[in-house]
Design a protein around this motif. Sequence first.
Motif, PDB file in Angstrom:
ATOM      1  N   PRO A  11       0.807  -1.076   0.059  1.00  7.41           N
ATOM      2  CA  PRO A  11       0.011   0.000   0.023  1.00  7.41           C
ATOM      3  C   PRO A  11       0.960   1.197   0.096  1.00  7.41           C
ATOM      4  CG  PRO A  11       0.226  -0.801   2.187  1.00  7.41           C
ATOM      5  CD  PRO A  11       1.058  -1.692   1.310  1.00  7.41           C
ATOM      6  N   THR A  12       0.518   2.412  -0.745  1.00  2.04           N
ATOM      7  CA  THR A  12       1.461   3.469  -0.820  1.00  2.04           C
ATOM      8  C   THR A  12       0.364   4.714  -0.838  1.00  2.04           C
ATOM      9  OG1 THR A  12       3.204   4.295  -1.855  1.00  2.04           O
ATOM     10  CG2 THR A  12       1.334   3.723  -3.283  1.00  2.04           C
ATOM     11  N   TYR A  13       1.010   5.993  -0.237  1.00  7.01           N
ATOM     12  CA  TYR A  13       0.342   7.303  -0.649  1.00  7.01           C
ATOM     13  C   TYR A  13       1.388   8.262  -0.566  1.00  7.01           C
ATOM     14  CZ  TYR A  13      -2.152  11.176   0.586  1.00  7.01           C
ATOM     15  OH  TYR A  13      -2.878  12.754   0.482  1.00  7.01           O
ATOM     16  N   ASN A  14       1.380   8.940  -1.626  1.00  9.91           N
ATOM     17  CA  ASN A  14       2.765  10.277  -1.546  1.00  9.91           C
ATOM     18  C   ASN A  14       3.794   9.631  -1.209  1.00  9.91           C
ATOM     19  OD1 ASN A  14       0.743  11.863  -2.856  1.00  9.91           O
ATOM     20  ND2 ASN A  14      -0.014  12.874  -1.070  1.00  9.91           N
ATOM     21  N   ARG A  15       4.464   8.699  -1.623  1.00  2.21           N
ATOM     22  CA  ARG A  15       5.633   8.206  -0.970  1.00  2.21           C
ATOM     23  C   ARG A  15       6.411   7.942  -2.460  1.00  2.21           C
ATOM     24  NH1 ARG A  15       7.111   7.688   3.891  1.00  2.21           N
ATOM     25  NH2 ARG A  15       7.553   5.478   3.828  1.00  2.21           N
ATOM     26  N   ALA A  16       6.405   8.566  -3.505  1.00  7.68           N
ATOM     27  CA  ALA A  16       7.264   8.207  -4.849  1.00  7.68           C
ATOM     28  C   ALA A  16       8.563   8.132  -4.562  1.00  7.68           C
ATOM     29  CB  ALA A  16       6.584   9.360  -5.906  1.00  7.68           C
ATOM     30  N   ARG A  17       9.164   8.833  -3.659  1.00 12.54           N
ATOM     31  CA  ARG A  17      10.518   8.958  -3.652  1.00 12.54           C
ATOM     32  C   ARG A  17      11.104   7.763  -3.153  1.00 12.54           C
ATOM     33  NH1 ARG A  17      14.185  12.628   0.439  1.00 12.54           N
ATOM     34  NH2 ARG A  17      16.213  12.378  -0.724  1.00 12.54           N
ATOM     35  N   ASN A  44      -3.259   5.079  -2.810  1.00 14.23           N
ATOM     36  CA  ASN A  44      -4.149   5.460  -2.005  1.00 14.23           C
ATOM     37  C   ASN A  44      -4.511   7.022  -2.506  1.00 14.23           C
ATOM     38  OD1 ASN A  44      -6.523   5.493  -0.068  1.00 14.23           O
ATOM     39  ND2 ASN A  44      -5.123   5.327   1.636  1.00 14.23           N
ATOM     40  N   ALA A  45      -4.860   7.279  -3.732  1.00 13.88           N
ATOM     41  CA  ALA A  45      -5.072   8.404  -4.282  1.00 13.88           C
ATOM     42  C   ALA A  45      -4.041   9.299  -4.079  1.00 13.88           C
ATOM     43  CB  ALA A  45      -6.356   9.239  -3.857  1.00 13.88           C
ATOM     44  N   SER A  46      -2.899   9.032  -4.540  1.00 14.97           N
ATOM     45  CA  SER A  46      -1.704  10.020  -4.241  1.00 14.97           C
ATOM     46  C   SER A  46      -1.811  11.189  -5.162  1.00 14.97           C
ATOM     47  CB  SER A  46      -0.306   9.214  -4.612  1.00 14.97           C
ATOM     48  OG  SER A  46      -0.249   8.217  -3.515  1.00 14.97           O
ATOM     49  N   ASP A  47      -0.995  12.399  -4.710  1.00 14.53           N
ATOM     50  CA  ASP A  47      -1.210  13.537  -5.575  1.00 14.53           C
ATOM     51  C   ASP A  47       0.188  13.757  -5.951  1.00 14.53           C
ATOM     52  OD1 ASP A  47      -0.352  14.799  -3.300  1.00 14.53           O
ATOM     53  OD2 ASP A  47      -2.226  15.594  -2.837  1.00 14.53           O
ATOM     54  N   ASP A  48       1.232  12.870  -5.749  1.00 19.66           N
ATOM     55  CA  ASP A  48       2.403  13.338  -6.326  1.00 19.66           C
ATOM     56  C   ASP A  48       2.715  12.426  -7.694  1.00 19.66           C
ATOM     57  OD1 ASP A  48       2.677  10.508  -5.373  1.00 19.66           O
ATOM     58  OD2 ASP A  48       4.415  10.844  -4.278  1.00 19.66           O
ATOM     59  N   ASN A  49       3.797  11.912  -7.975  1.00 14.63           N
ATOM     60  CA  ASN A  49       4.091  11.271  -9.136  1.00 14.63           C
ATOM     61  C   ASN A  49       4.015   9.867  -9.171  1.00 14.63           C
ATOM     62  OD1 ASN A  49       6.610  11.562  -7.874  1.00 14.63           O
ATOM     63  ND2 ASN A  49       7.659  10.780 -10.050  1.00 14.63           N
ATOM     64  N   THR A  50       3.476   9.367  -8.100  1.00 15.42           N
ATOM     65  CA  THR A  50       3.364   7.900  -7.655  1.00 15.42           C
ATOM     66  C   THR A  50       2.701   7.186  -9.054  1.00 15.42           C
ATOM     67  OG1 THR A  50       3.198   8.000  -5.454  1.00 15.42           O
ATOM     68  CG2 THR A  50       2.161   5.923  -6.383  1.00 15.42           C
ATOM     69  N   LEU A  51       1.645   7.504  -9.527  1.00 15.96           N
ATOM     70  CA  LEU A  51       0.895   6.671 -10.477  1.00 15.96           C
ATOM     71  C   LEU A  51       1.675   6.754 -11.741  1.00 15.96           C
ATOM     72  CD1 LEU A  51      -1.561   5.190 -11.125  1.00 15.96           C
ATOM     73  CD2 LEU A  51      -2.717   7.237 -11.969  1.00 15.96           C
ATOM     74  N   ALA A  52       2.340   7.836 -12.174  1.00 10.50           N
ATOM     75  CA  ALA A  52       3.322   7.632 -13.271  1.00 10.50           C
ATOM     76  C   ALA A  52       4.349   6.784 -12.986  1.00 10.50           C
ATOM     77  CB  ALA A  52       3.882   9.212 -13.684  1.00 10.50           C
ATOM     78  N   LEU A  53       5.116   6.826 -11.883  1.00  7.69           N
ATOM     79  CA  LEU A  53       6.271   5.779 -11.555  1.00  7.69           C
ATOM     80  C   LEU A  53       5.879   4.386 -11.784  1.00  7.69           C
ATOM     81  CD1 LEU A  53       8.849   5.195 -10.353  1.00  7.69           C
ATOM     82  CD2 LEU A  53       7.826   5.586  -7.979  1.00  7.69           C
ATOM     83  N   LEU A  54       4.559   3.941 -11.173  1.00  3.11           N
ATOM     84  CA  LEU A  54       4.281   2.841 -11.142  1.00  3.11           C
ATOM     85  C   LEU A  54       3.689   2.339 -12.734  1.00  3.11           C
ATOM     86  CD1 LEU A  54       1.556   2.731  -8.047  1.00  3.11           C
ATOM     87  CD2 LEU A  54       3.779   1.433  -8.274  1.00  3.11           C
TER      88      LEU A  54
END
Length: 404
Positions: A11-17, A44-54
């Motif tokens: 699980p993740t949220y706003n932790r792209a780094r 969990n609906a991150s608003d950083d670049n998590t989704l692009a990274l995934l």
Amino acid sequence: MSDLKLSICIPTYNRARYLETVLVHLQEVVAQLPFETEIIVSDNASDDNTLALLETSQALLPLTILKQSENIGAVPNMHAALRAAKGTYLVYLADDDRLRVEALQNAISMLDANPAASALYAPWQIKDLVTGQVTGQFYRQPRDVSIAQGNYGQLLEHIAEHSIYSEICILRREVFQALNPIANDIAFWAFTTPAEYLGAGDLIYAQEPFYCSISRHFVGDNRAQLGFSEVMTAWDTYRGGLEVLHGLALAHGGLTKPAMVAKFIRNHPIERMYTALKLRLQLGGDPLESYTLAARLRGLGLGSQLPAPMEQIRSTAALYFACVKLPATLRAESVTIIGNCPEETLQQLAGITNLPVRRAQQADGIGARDVVLDFSCQDETLLEAARTSALAHVTDTQLQQKFA
């Protein structure tokens, strides 16, 4: 997908780094494991670049992405990742931690060899990625242990003998999906959840850690571990979890060392309370909470063994109450001092509150939005103004009585 052996659930949220480093690590893990593995990441609906990274990582990993349309909370997000898994076994991985491949493979082999086992628990290491050093390990046991289904007495005795928190595990998927364990604030989940799994099958406690909790990823990256924050507040839930497990052992049998277990249930929460108080005093925690915790330990007969003198803890709490907590509650605009307050104490008070701290020599120096702190004032005019004009008038005697 019938040959899919392991699901790594993140699980993740706003932790792209941090997640980026985990995904690179998992490329090495998947390449070395001798069986089919999948990775499930629930964003969990991150608003950083998590989704692009995934999405970029899908070309490099057997990765399934779950996209939450809104933040559903940490526990539901974790359950979403676990329930989407299709492997024979599930392992939770925090979005900033690591797996030890050889030990993980050994753990899976132990589960394969013990089809009656519902889960395998193991200790975990603490590692600093900057230095590459393993700096600690959460609990140790001298050998692998198998506990038969329903033997809650052996489970409790094993936990007590080695001070085990059952947090890191590999689960059979069908067991997790049948039980859906959910924590609460009454009983510590790391004591109660393994009891749930023990009701469904055997438990294995492996000696070798397969999980690394990372204390530092980069220079300057010093973050508190979850267990560190838990120890500051969770002693009553520790007691609750042990009592739940003890009740199961009493109801179903299996205890062979009842005196040892009773001592552990009594002493372990007290030890955690002592540790919490020590950390709070060292790190500048809320003085009112520290006083209450010290008072509880004093009530347990440990007043002479506190990490700081009770008089010091009382005094700090009293000043904090008078200069911070009470003014904030009453929405005061200043703290006014009357009576015989040494200059050193005045400076100390000014250092613990964001409000102006001043002495009043005359009645017109006391305002309607003031909290007045009275150090044995003998001036009746000042005392009358404090009682009738200020928001609150607090005497040093009252504080001594309040924090007795």
